[in-house]
Design an enzyme around this catalytic site. Structure first.
Site, mmCIF file in Angstrom:
data_model
loop_
_atom_site.group_PDB
_atom_site.id
_atom_site.type_symbol
_atom_site.label_atom_id
_atom_site.label_comp_id
_atom_site.label_asym_id
_atom_site.label_seq_id
_atom_site.Cartn_x
_atom_site.Cartn_y
_atom_site.Cartn_z
ATOM 1 N N ASN A 1 0.867 -1.186 0.000
ATOM 2 C CA ASN A 1 0.000 0.000 0.000
ATOM 3 C C ASN A 1 0.903 1.235 0.000
ATOM 4 O OD1 ASN A 1 -1.809 2.038 0.522
ATOM 5 N ND2 ASN A 1 -2.209 1.415 2.644
ATOM 6 N N LYS B 1 0.115 4.273 -0.319
ATOM 7 C CA LYS B 1 -0.522 5.493 0.214
ATOM 8 C C LYS B 1 -0.297 6.646 -0.761
ATOM 9 C CE LYS B 1 0.050 3.437 4.678
ATOM 10 N NZ LYS B 1 0.120 3.546 6.115
ATOM 11 N N HIS C 1 -9.384 1.322 4.945
ATOM 12 C CA HIS C 1 -8.085 1.477 5.603
ATOM 13 C C HIS C 1 -8.240 2.440 6.780
ATOM 14 C CE1 HIS C 1 -3.973 2.728 6.368
ATOM 15 N NE2 HIS C 1 -3.626 1.574 5.851
ATOM 16 N N GLU D 1 -6.607 4.871 7.782
ATOM 17 C CA GLU D 1 -6.442 6.295 7.456
ATOM 18 C C GLU D 1 -7.715 6.847 6.826
ATOM 19 O OE1 GLU D 1 -2.782 5.727 5.330
ATOM 20 O OE2 GLU D 1 -1.838 5.215 7.245
ATOM 21 N N GLU E 1 -5.537 -4.842 10.699
ATOM 22 C CA GLU E 1 -4.482 -3.852 10.913
ATOM 23 C C GLU E 1 -4.772 -3.053 12.180
ATOM 24 O OE1 GLU E 1 -2.396 -2.746 6.967
ATOM 25 O OE2 GLU E 1 -4.173 -1.498 7.167
ATOM 26 N N GLY F 1 2.388 2.311 10.663
ATOM 27 C CA GLY F 1 3.333 3.406 10.449
ATOM 28 C C GLY F 1 4.041 3.855 11.717
ATOM 29 N N SER G 1 3.420 -2.170 10.424
ATOM 30 C CA SER G 1 4.867 -2.224 10.646
ATOM 31 C C SER G 1 5.491 -3.596 10.330
ATOM 32 C CB SER G 1 5.218 -1.791 12.074
ATOM 33 O OG SER G 1 4.769 -0.462 12.298
#
Ligand code: PGA
Length: 255
Positions: free
Chosen positions: A10, A12, A96, A98, A166, A172, A212
């Site tokens: 991904n 991003k 996701h 985010e 996730e 991240g 991560s």
């Protein structure tokens, strides 16, 4: 249950169409023997078409990071599933963290998107996961249950659905969930799917881990029973770590 291995990168909001195309071309030039792993590149929208051109004649797959649920219309700034399909996308990441947290996407929207992706003949990668506060207050199982229940509402078959667990606090941050936490969450997700559908369907649905993942932890994470691969952010932006993770999964699959 046959262990499958999916590794999705991904990207991003990183890499221009030219950078993305060159990156994937460099990856292809490595001529890796990784036929057991389903590798998916998920660049930003503008790079999809460019990358599809270099992916032709390879087994590598292409994914988008979002979509709208309508086929077309006055939705400024949005992109439909058929547009993604015509750029060569096979997969679409949905929900996701985010998108849930920064852009306030709801389970209801994610559900509409998921159904649109399936109707359009593409494969959704449905992301679910708890925040640190939710984990600390013992709500993890509840959160995963509701994200799955609402995200999959009205979906009769899971044939083309991939789930990605996730934990938000591991994305991240450099902080990976422990093997025990990952194992427990994946088992719980499998269990929920078997209650909603059947044990066979649950067993056949790939459940990826994300948060991560790096070459140093990919091997032991992939050994966890219900982990069928990874959704990778940071480590997918450079050839070497991404390649190392894929080679590790490939080796583990060969046993
Ligand atoms: P990360 O991101 O690997 O950089 O933690 C994972 C993701 O956002 O899917």
């Amino acid at each position: 249950m046959k262990k499958v291995g999916i590794v999705a990168g991904n990207w991003k909001m990183f890499k221009t169409p030219i950078e993305g195309r060159d990156f994937v071309q460099d990856f292809i030039n490595l001529m890796l023997n990784i036929e057991d792993v389903e590798v998916i590149f998920c660049p930003p929208f503008p790079a999809l078409f460019n990358i599809d051109v270099v992916l032709k004649d390879t087994t590598l797959k292409l994914g988008a990071q979002n979509c709208h649920w309508e086929k077309e219309g006055a939705y400024t700034g949005e992109v439909s599933v058929s547009m993604l399909g015509s750029c060569g996308a096979d997969y679409v990441i949905l929900g996701h963290s985010e998108r849930r947290h920064i852009f306030k996407e709801t389970n209801d929207w994610i559900n509409k998107k998921l159904k649109a992706v399936l109707d359009g003949g593409l494969k959704p990668i449905l992301c679910i996961g708890e925040t640190l506060d939710q984990r600390k207050s013992n709500e993890t199982k509840d959160v995963l249950y509701h994200q799955l229940k609402e995200g999959l509402k009205g979906v009769e078959k899971l044939d083309n659905v991939v789930i990605a667990y996730e934990p938000v606090w591991a994305i991240g941050t450099g902080e990976t969930a422990s093997n025990e936490q990952v194992g427990e969450a994946h088992k719980w997700v499998r269990n929920i799917l078997s209650n909603f559908y059947s044990q066979d369907i649950a067993n056949d649905t790939p459940i990826l881990y994300g948060g991560s993942v790096k070459p140093e932890n990919a091997g032991e994470l992939f050994e966890i029973e219900d982990v069928n691969g990874f959704l990778i952010g940071g480590a997918s932006l450079k050839i070497n770590p991404f390649k190392e993770i894929i080679l590790t999964v490939n080796e583990k699959l060969k046993g």
